[in-house]
Design a protein around this motif. Structure first.
Motif, mmCIF file in Angstrom:
data_model
loop_
_atom_site.group_PDB
_atom_site.id
_atom_site.type_symbol
_atom_site.label_atom_id
_atom_site.label_comp_id
_atom_site.label_asym_id
_atom_site.label_seq_id
_atom_site.Cartn_x
_atom_site.Cartn_y
_atom_site.Cartn_z
ATOM 1 N N MET A 53 0.836 -1.196 0.000
ATOM 2 C CA MET A 53 0.000 0.000 0.000
ATOM 3 C C MET A 53 0.872 1.247 0.000
ATOM 4 N N PHE A 91 -7.413 0.525 8.786
ATOM 5 C CA PHE A 91 -6.765 1.828 8.863
ATOM 6 C C PHE A 91 -7.006 2.514 10.198
ATOM 7 N N ASN A 95 -13.065 3.507 7.872
ATOM 8 C CA ASN A 95 -13.387 4.002 6.534
ATOM 9 C C ASN A 95 -14.309 3.074 5.767
ATOM 10 N N ARG A 162 -14.952 -6.421 6.932
ATOM 11 C CA ARG A 162 -14.721 -6.303 5.495
ATOM 12 C C ARG A 162 -13.364 -6.888 5.123
ATOM 13 N N ARG B 190 -9.212 10.218 0.374
ATOM 14 C CA ARG B 190 -8.084 9.306 0.199
ATOM 15 C C ARG B 190 -8.317 8.019 1.014
ATOM 16 N N LEU B 191 -8.950 8.209 2.172
ATOM 17 C CA LEU B 191 -9.251 7.098 3.072
ATOM 18 C C LEU B 191 -10.080 6.022 2.363
ATOM 19 N N HIS B 192 -11.072 6.455 1.571
ATOM 20 C CA HIS B 192 -11.933 5.490 0.901
ATOM 21 C C HIS B 192 -11.213 4.838 -0.262
ATOM 22 N N GLU B 194 -8.045 4.297 -0.422
ATOM 23 C CA GLU B 194 -7.106 3.327 0.128
ATOM 24 C C GLU B 194 -7.836 2.092 0.646
ATOM 25 N N ALA B 195 -9.042 2.297 1.187
ATOM 26 C CA ALA B 195 -9.816 1.145 1.647
ATOM 27 C C ALA B 195 -10.054 0.186 0.494
ATOM 28 N N THR B 210 -15.313 3.735 -5.257
ATOM 29 C CA THR B 210 -15.264 4.926 -4.410
ATOM 30 C C THR B 210 -15.487 6.225 -5.181
#
Lengths: 259, 311
Positions: A53, A91, A95, A162, B190-192, B194-195, B210
């Motif tokens: 990532m 995270f 999110n 998830r 950005r959080l979504h 990256e999720a 997203t």
């Protein structure tokens, strides 16, 4: 299902800036490994390099080797997308996808892997994952509500559901409780405790009690000065690191004396 | 406390009071302007709605007169929208998520520049460059897709038909749609993103999971702004299209439905008496259509607001 990770001589760069230098650490399968250390010491960067990532940030790259169950994570033929399907991530801030319901959030990852899923299979997977995440009882009667309608702690457990719905080999957690109250934190810690029977878990935390409570192995990261790269100072069994660390700076950090 | 006697209201700072008065004033002003326009259209237009044959180019009633133009307006705008929205979304996505930063910046400027081109230039470009260039394509469409009512033909040899007008409009509304979509796509948390990536989504899957859901209402709003511009566009259509008062879905032939705005522009200099009222009444209809479009868009956007990520 769970796999061990071997990291040797890993350097992490943001552009020309060397953020983390020379990390070598084995991470055991089916155990919880905690990364502790001051802000900016590179623990999160290192965690993100474990499922590639890290490289979604422009200019970021790594040098060195990460071997997961015999496979080179950064080998020429390794697809980062495939890596992330095997190594899940939770995270710092919850999110859940805001445009999806609780149900859709849980199977979002499975939808990527298998486009066609029978309704009953999906239902079973959702229930199983939510039960594993200790969330089922709280949401079973409102699965069609948006994921964002839950409380922060519930959202974080939804994110864990998830992540484990795709049955990853490793679960990475980047300060999963830092945005949560003590009760939700305790719920997540119990969950981590249960999950370690099936998954290899790596958790970054600023909360040393948390590291002591949930992990078997603890690794301490530090940086000698601002602008210098972060380094892995030492790692060992959590009991040893917290009672009798080899390095003076580890002891100073753990006991609250810095520098 | 010295001002104890007036303590029922919390004290208000002068700066706050000035700012709220200014904001209130601006809000009232926009309502007044809108009301003024609406009143003008109503007062001047109503005599047109009841006008007799003499002022209606031989039509029996006002509705028979305005109908084809209203149809042409909506038809041309929908063609423009159908062509422009996918392209605009594609460009916006390329700028926000695919292009290297420098390319994205340059492309962004070029698209914004396109918005600064006056519509008369687009009209002239449509006549001189685009329409002749499109004739072979139209011919091909007529030969191969002629079974569709849109491409029945026969293709007009000058190429100055609804097909060209729709494409000129599409080019005109492209910048505004692109610019808004780009801004909306860039705001995807950005959080979504990256999720999605951490679940093992490819870049395209991440965008579908997203960026699109997050930007959905933005895409609709952008399209509606574009549609609004297309509905009201006068010059480019007036130059390219020789519209007549007919209903037709055939975009290639010589006979095309005109649009309200172009019709007003073409007829107004020669109109007098009740004919002026008739033209203003058609303007009122255009106003109503545009209003209805915006209202519908708002409804669409609100329908799933619970899932919009705004909460």
């Amino acid at each position: 299902m769970a796999k061990s990770i071997d990291v040797s001589d890993l350097n992490i760069y943001y552009g020309d800036f060397l953020a983390v230098e020379g990390v070598t650490i084995p991470i055991a399968a089916k155990s919880v490994t905690a990364f502790i250390g001051p802000s900016g010491c590179g623990k999160s960067s290192f965690l993100r390099s474990l499922n590639r990532m890290h490289e979604v940030i422009p200019g970021a790259r790594v040098e060195g080797k990460i071997i997961i169950d015999g496979n080179d994570l950064y080998g020429a033929g390794t697809d980062p997308v495939a890596v992330r399907r095997e190594i899940g991530m939770v995270f710092q801030r919850p999110n859940p996808f805001p445009t999806m319901s609780i149900y859709e959030n849980v199977i979002a990852g499975m939808r990527l892997n298998a486009k066609r899923m029978k309704k009953s299979e999906a239902d079973d997977a959702v229930e199983k994952s939510l039960r594993s995440a200790n969330l089922w009882a709280e949401v079973e009667d409102r699965l069609r509500r948006p994921g964002s309608s839950l409380s922060g702690g519930q959202q974080q457990r939804l994110c864990i559901a998830r992540a484990i719905a795709v049955e990853p080999q490793v679960l990475l957690m980047d300060e999963p409780c830092s945005a949560l109250d003590p009760i939700s934190t305790s719920a997540i810690e119990d969950l981590i405790h249960d999950l370690q029977h099936d998954y290899t878990i790596v958790i970054v935390t600023h909360n040393m009690q948390q590291a002591a409570r949930v992990s078997e192995t603890t690794a301490f990261f530090n940086l000698s000065a601002v602008g210098e790269p972060g380094r892995l100072v030492e790692y060992g069994s959590t009991t040893k690191i917290f009672s009798n660390p080899d390095n003076e700076s580890t002891e100073a950090y753990i006991s609250g004396r810095f520098g | 406390m010295a001002t104890r006697t007036r303590s029922e209201h919390p004290p208000v700072r002068r700066g706050d009071r000035i700012f709220s008065a200014t904001a209130l004033g601006a809000g009232i002003l926009i309502l007044l302007i809108l009301a003024g326009v609406a009143i003008f259209l109503l007062v001047q237009g109503v005599p047109g709605i009841t006008a007799g044959r003499g002022s209606l180019s031989g039509r029996d009633s006002f509705w028979a007169y305005v109908g084809p133009f209203a149809f042409g307006t909506v038809f041309a705008s929908i063609i423009a929208l159908v062509v422009a929205v996918p392209i605009a979304v594609g460009i916006a996505l390329f700028i926000s998520h695919y292009a290297p930063r420098r390319v994205a910046l340059a492309l962004g400027y070029i698209v914004d520049l396109l918005a600064a081109v006056p519509s008369v230039v687009f009209g002239v470009w449509g006549i001189t460059v685009l329409s002749p260039a499109l004739v072979p394509i139209m011919q091909w469409l007529e030969d191969n897709a002629g079974f569709l009512p849109f491409f029945e033909g026969p293709t007009l040899t000058s190429g100055r038909n609804m097909f060209t007008a729709g494409l000129v409009l599409a080019v005109m509304i492209l910048p505004i749609i692109t610019a808004i979509c780009r801004e909306v796509f860039l705001q995807t948390p950005r959080l979504h993103e990256e999720a999605a990536l951490a679940l093992g989504a490819t870049r395209w899957e991440m965008i579908r999971m997203t960026v699109f859901p997050y930007g959905r209402s933005g895409i609709v709003s952008a399209s509606m702004l574009g549609l609004g511009r297309a509905l009201g566009e006068t010059l480019a259509v007036a130059l390219v299209l020789s519209g007549s008062a007919i209903y037709t879905f055939n975009t290639l032939a010589a006979e095309n439905s005109g649009t309200i705005a172009a019709n007003i522009a073409l007829q107004f200099p020669e109109a007098s008496g009740t004919a002026v009222n008739v033209l203003i009444a058609t303007g009122l209809i255009l106003f109503v259509i545009t209003f209805a479009v915006n209202y519908t868009a708002r409804k669409i956007v609100d329908r799933r607001s619970e899932f919009s990520g705004a909460n």
